[in-house]
Design an enzyme around this catalytic site. Structure first.
Site, PDB file in Angstrom:
ATOM      1  N   LYS A  35      -0.043  20.829 -22.353  1.00 59.25           N
ATOM      2  CA  LYS A  35      -1.203  19.936 -22.463  1.00 59.25           C
ATOM      3  C   LYS A  35      -2.055  20.009 -21.186  1.00 59.25           C
ATOM      4  CE  LYS A  35      -1.194  17.578 -26.377  1.00 59.25           C
ATOM      5  NZ  LYS A  35      -2.366  17.528 -27.257  1.00 59.25           N
ATOM      6  N   GLY A  89       1.730  15.942 -39.751  1.00 64.22           N
ATOM      7  CA  GLY A  89       0.802  15.131 -40.546  1.00 64.22           C
ATOM      8  C   GLY A  89       1.230  15.184 -42.007  1.00 64.22           C
ATOM      9  N   LEU A 115      -7.202  17.114 -32.280  1.00 63.27           N
ATOM     10  CA  LEU A 115      -5.981  16.302 -32.179  1.00 63.27           C
ATOM     11  C   LEU A 115      -4.734  17.090 -32.557  1.00 63.27           C
ATOM     12  CD1 LEU A 115      -8.318  14.106 -32.401  1.00 63.27           C
ATOM     13  CD2 LEU A 115      -6.636  12.650 -33.502  1.00 63.27           C
ATOM     14  N   ASP A 165      -5.489  20.714 -40.882  1.00 61.91           N
ATOM     15  CA  ASP A 165      -4.150  20.218 -40.558  1.00 61.91           C
ATOM     16  C   ASP A 165      -3.131  21.045 -41.332  1.00 61.91           C
ATOM     17  OD1 ASP A 165      -3.116  17.015 -39.656  1.00 61.91           O
ATOM     18  OD2 ASP A 165      -1.721  18.483 -40.473  1.00 61.91           O
ATOM     19  N   TYR A 192       5.888  20.403 -22.938  1.00 65.33           N
ATOM     20  CA  TYR A 192       4.793  19.669 -23.589  1.00 65.33           C
ATOM     21  C   TYR A 192       3.745  19.271 -22.554  1.00 65.33           C
ATOM     22  CZ  TYR A 192       2.587  15.854 -26.254  1.00 65.33           C
ATOM     23  OH  TYR A 192       1.696  15.021 -26.883  1.00 65.33           O
ATOM     24  N   GLY A 198      -2.644  13.546 -39.292  1.00 67.16           N
ATOM     25  CA  GLY A 198      -1.592  12.910 -38.497  1.00 67.16           C
ATOM     26  C   GLY A 198      -1.829  11.409 -38.395  1.00 67.16           C
ATOM     27  N   PHE A 199      -0.972  10.776 -37.651  1.00 63.45           N
ATOM     28  CA  PHE A 199      -1.045   9.323 -37.515  1.00 63.45           C
ATOM     29  C   PHE A 199      -2.388   8.888 -36.893  1.00 63.45           C
ATOM     30  CE2 PHE A 199      -0.018   6.328 -33.907  1.00 63.45           C
ATOM     31  CZ  PHE A 199      -0.341   5.174 -34.603  1.00 63.45           C
ATOM     32  N   ILE A 200      -2.705   9.353 -35.709  1.00 61.81           N
ATOM     33  CA  ILE A 200      -3.958   8.922 -35.063  1.00 61.81           C
ATOM     34  C   ILE A 200      -5.155   9.534 -35.793  1.00 61.81           C
ATOM     35  CG2 ILE A 200      -5.300   8.897 -32.912  1.00 61.81           C
ATOM     36  CD1 ILE A 200      -2.607   9.056 -31.384  1.00 61.81           C
TER      37      ILE A 200
END
Ligand code: UDP
Length: 321
Positions: A153, A36, A76, A31, A149, A10-12
């Protein structure tokens, strides 16, 4: 170390993987390439120091095998982006709750240190400025999909902290505030890549609501620096910490800044929330992190301003176009 990064494509995650490789670690990425992409890891996947396994964190057997071979686990993997969360509520809840449960169970089995990336969404509709880790969370109704969400979380956080309380499994929980930088896509609704692409393509810059809502944007470089430093921070075990930047800007000001920095002739267009996200959408008016805790634990200080972030994102999107 052998480090497992779920959601590493993914991005991060992909920025984190680069940092870990630079530090000499071996990295396994788990992943499912849902949000991603392989391109995020292009050039660093070599099968030896960085190995990509394409599967879901919902595959408990595979997760168990990956965790057993790891010395440290960054978790993540998660549904991301307000757009996707609203469009795919089942996947959102199942991946966040079920996936984290699998990873934590295996971490507990093999006593592997675990870091969970949670989110500032957990503060919900709270109106406090800034948000401090022990503040109350204020969730909207279960009929408004956005809150699934935050609730999912929050449950992840409860579970991670429960393992710490019951068996002293070393868990660290971070709440990421709006994180931005190269390789983030606007596809799932994130505002900065969306605005930059609109500006560069001469399309209207779509400000939702009246644009008086504000956010604080952190460069992924700063966020990944904190994730990397936390690995060696024992004092962070069993703790929840905000990570982000506390420089605040309204979305209307942001649109103007993007327009100015890209030299775009795009008009700024106000779009009602109902049109952007459908009926019954709740936005947060302000969201500012209190960074005192992470500062005291690892000396965290954001080094990148909003201008730095925009410069990097504009350069990347320009090159792409
Ligand atoms: N937003 C906007 N136009 C867009 C995308 C987002 O005005 O094209 C607004 C959104 O309503 C929110 C803010 O920008 O108030 C940040 O949105 P994002 O989805 O990036 O992150 P959030 O903080 O909502 O998780």
């Amino acid at each position: 170390m052998n480090i497992l990064v779920t959601g590493g494509a993914g991005f991060i995650g992909s920025h984190l993987c680069r940092t870990l490789l630079d530090e000499g670690h071996e990295v396994v990425v788990l992943d499912d390439l849902s949000t991603g992409t392989y391109q995020n890891l292009e050039g660093i996947e070599d099968g030896r120091r960085l190995r990509l396994i394409v599967d879901s964190v919902n595959n408990a057997q595979l997760v168990d095998q990956c965790v057993r071979e790891a010395d440290y686990v960054y978790h993540l993997a998660s549904a991301v982006g307000v757009r996707l969360i609203i469009d795919q509520p089942v996947r959102t809840i199942e991946s966040i709750v079920g996936g984290t449960e699998n990873v934590l169970k295996s971490c507990a089995r093999y006593r592997r240190p675990f870091l969970l990336t949670s989110t500032s969404e957990v503060y919900g509709k709270g109106s406090k400025v800034p948000f401090t880790e022990d503040d109350d969370t204020v969730m909207g109704p279960t009929s408004t999909r956005r809150w699934s969400y935050a609730c999912a979380k929050a449950l992840d956080e409860f579970l991670a902290l429960a393992y710490w309380v019951e068996s002293r499994l070393p868990v660290t929980v971070v709440r990421l505030f709006n994180t931005v930088g190269p390789r983030q896509t606007g596809q799932y609704g994130m505002v900065i890549p969306s605005f930059v692409m609109q500006a560069l393509q001469g399309k209207p810059i779509t400000v939702y609501g009246d644009g008086t809502q504000s956010r604080c944007f952190a460069h992924v470089k700063d966020v990944v620096g904190a994730l990397n430093a936390l690995r060696d921070c024992k004092a962070a075990h069993g703790q929840v910490m905000n990570i982000g930047n506390d420089q605040e800007i309204t979305i209307m000001e942001l649109a103007r800044k993007v327009k100015e920095m890209t030299g775009s002739a795009s008009e700024i267009q106000l779009v009602p929330y109902s049109e952007a996200y459908g009926a019954g959408f709740d936005d947060m008016h302000r969201r500012v992190p209190n960074l005192a805790k992470i500062r005291s634990l690892i000396g965290y200080q954001p080094t990148q301003s909003l201008e730095d972030i925009l410069r990097d994102v504009i350069a990347e999107k320009r090159a792409k176009l």
